[in-house]
Design a protein around this motif. Structure first.
Motif, mmCIF file in Angstrom:
data_model
loop_
_atom_site.group_PDB
_atom_site.id
_atom_site.type_symbol
_atom_site.label_atom_id
_atom_site.label_comp_id
_atom_site.label_asym_id
_atom_site.label_seq_id
_atom_site.Cartn_x
_atom_site.Cartn_y
_atom_site.Cartn_z
ATOM 1 N N ILE A 6 -42.601 -76.652 39.911
ATOM 2 C CA ILE A 6 -41.104 -76.815 39.972
ATOM 3 C C ILE A 6 -40.464 -76.660 41.265
ATOM 4 O O ILE A 6 -40.806 -75.538 42.074
ATOM 5 N N THR A 7 -39.776 -77.575 41.887
ATOM 6 C CA THR A 7 -39.399 -77.486 43.256
ATOM 7 C C THR A 7 -37.789 -76.805 42.932
ATOM 8 O O THR A 7 -37.274 -77.070 42.048
ATOM 9 N N ALA A 9 -36.987 -73.466 42.594
ATOM 10 C CA ALA A 9 -36.925 -72.647 41.545
ATOM 11 C C ALA A 9 -36.358 -71.198 41.681
ATOM 12 O O ALA A 9 -36.423 -70.495 40.869
ATOM 13 N N GLY A 14 -33.378 -74.910 38.393
ATOM 14 C CA GLY A 14 -34.581 -74.635 38.609
ATOM 15 C C GLY A 14 -35.262 -73.331 38.153
ATOM 16 O O GLY A 14 -36.267 -73.313 37.313
ATOM 17 N N ILE A 17 -35.489 -73.370 34.362
ATOM 18 C CA ILE A 17 -36.449 -74.394 34.039
ATOM 19 C C ILE A 17 -38.039 -73.362 33.917
ATOM 20 O O ILE A 17 -38.740 -73.643 33.117
ATOM 21 N N ALA A 18 -38.139 -72.800 35.101
ATOM 22 C CA ALA A 18 -39.043 -72.007 35.010
ATOM 23 C C ALA A 18 -39.258 -71.012 33.884
ATOM 24 O O ALA A 18 -40.264 -70.789 33.318
ATOM 25 N N VAL A 28 -46.565 -72.603 35.101
ATOM 26 C CA VAL A 28 -45.738 -72.772 35.894
ATOM 27 C C VAL A 28 -45.916 -72.324 37.239
ATOM 28 O O VAL A 28 -46.495 -70.939 37.690
ATOM 29 N N ALA A 30 -43.885 -71.867 40.463
ATOM 30 C CA ALA A 30 -42.416 -72.224 40.811
ATOM 31 C C ALA A 30 -42.588 -72.041 42.554
ATOM 32 O O ALA A 30 -43.359 -71.295 43.040
ATOM 33 N N VAL A 71 -41.696 -81.132 38.423
ATOM 34 C CA VAL A 71 -40.188 -81.141 38.036
ATOM 35 C C VAL A 71 -39.636 -81.070 39.256
ATOM 36 O O VAL A 71 -39.594 -80.024 39.997
ATOM 37 N N SER A 72 -38.864 -82.160 39.812
ATOM 38 C CA SER A 72 -38.355 -82.301 41.152
ATOM 39 C C SER A 72 -36.799 -81.867 40.983
ATOM 40 O O SER A 72 -36.081 -82.816 40.533
ATOM 41 N N ASN A 73 -36.420 -80.668 41.417
ATOM 42 C CA ASN A 73 -35.135 -80.075 41.070
ATOM 43 C C ASN A 73 -34.433 -79.841 42.428
ATOM 44 O O ASN A 73 -33.175 -79.772 42.207
#
Length: 255
Positions: A6-7, A9, A14, A17-18, A28, A30, A71-73
């Motif tokens: 995940i970016t 985070a 973000g 989501i983590a 995950v 993060a 997950v590009s956040n």
């Protein structure tokens, strides 16, 4: 369970989501520009990753190990009229929101393609399909992101990579409140800025968006575009049904 990188985070969507994915049993990874901001997250790895820095991206992806899902956040926004927004700010948003997302996707895609499986999930916005006044630079970066995501879905689907774009509306993450504002003294656009809270519509929580992202990851055959929350579903449907030959705004502007 999947291994998910995940970016962005460190906070807001973000971070939620983590927490959500870790709670569902996923591994995950993060990431954030400042890894110390990831303290306290119940995740497998906490890594430094600046999506605007190729060396940082390459190092983080290497250290992450196998990545089943990206997950590009990471992203930011501004508040400014297009008449006067500094072009350096528009460039900054594109480097972060658009090119940054592509940079990380490029880093994880070769291994996904070779394995014949992978997921790319881009956190976009309803503003990837419509615009709001004074948030045009952000919307432009998200429209561009959605073009890249749809292209990736076509190009990489043959290799077993599935691409989804999650589209929340206004989120109570504090991102809007942290946004840089570029309005001069006695600026003629100030009344429009005051009207923005009503134009942005009903807020959803970061946790609601996180649940949508997690559900999307766990679907065997996820759709390309996934609205996050009932407000996003309503406004995107209204946009779809509106005439294409005139500007669309989901609410009346009270100047």
């Amino acid at each position: 369970m999947s291994s998910v990188l995940i970016t962005g985070a460190s906070r807001g969507i973000g971070r939620a989501i983590a927490v959500e994915l870790a709670g569902r049993g996923h591994r995950v990874i993060a990431t954030a520009r400042r890894p110390e901001t990831l303290a306290g997250l119940p995740v497998d790895r906490r890594l430094r990753l600046d999506v605007t820095d190729q060396e940082s991206v390459d190092r983080a992806v290497r250290d992450a190990g196998v990545v089943d899902v990206l997950v590009s956040n990471a992203g930011e926004t501004v508040r400014a009229p297009l008449e006067s927004v500094p072009l350096s700010e528009v460039e900054r948003l594109f480097r972060l929101n658009t090119l940054g997302a592509l940079r990380v996707a490029q880093a994880v895609l070769p291994a996904m393609r070779e394995r014949g499986a992978g997921r790319l999930v881009f956190v976009s916005s309803i503003q990837g399909r419509l615009v709001l006044p004074l948030i045009g630079p952000y919307a432009a970066s998200k429209w561009a992101l959605e073009a890249l995501a749809e292209t990736l879905a076509i190009e990489t689907g043959h290799f077993g990579v599935k691409v989804s774009v999650v589209q929340p509306g206004a989120v109570s993450s504090g991102g809007g409140e942290r946004a840089r504002v570029f309005l001069g003294e006695h600026d003629p656009y100030t009344p429009l800025h005051r009207a923005l809270p009503a134009l942005r519509g009903e807020l959803v929580t970061p946790e609601e968006v996180a649940a949508t992202v997690a559900d999307t990851i766990e679907r065997p055959d996820p759709p390309l575009r996934v609205p996050a929350g009932a407000p996003a579903e309503r406004v995107l449907l209204a946009r779809k049904e509106a005439p294409e030959n005139e500007p669309f705004l989901a609410a009346e502007i009270d100047w």
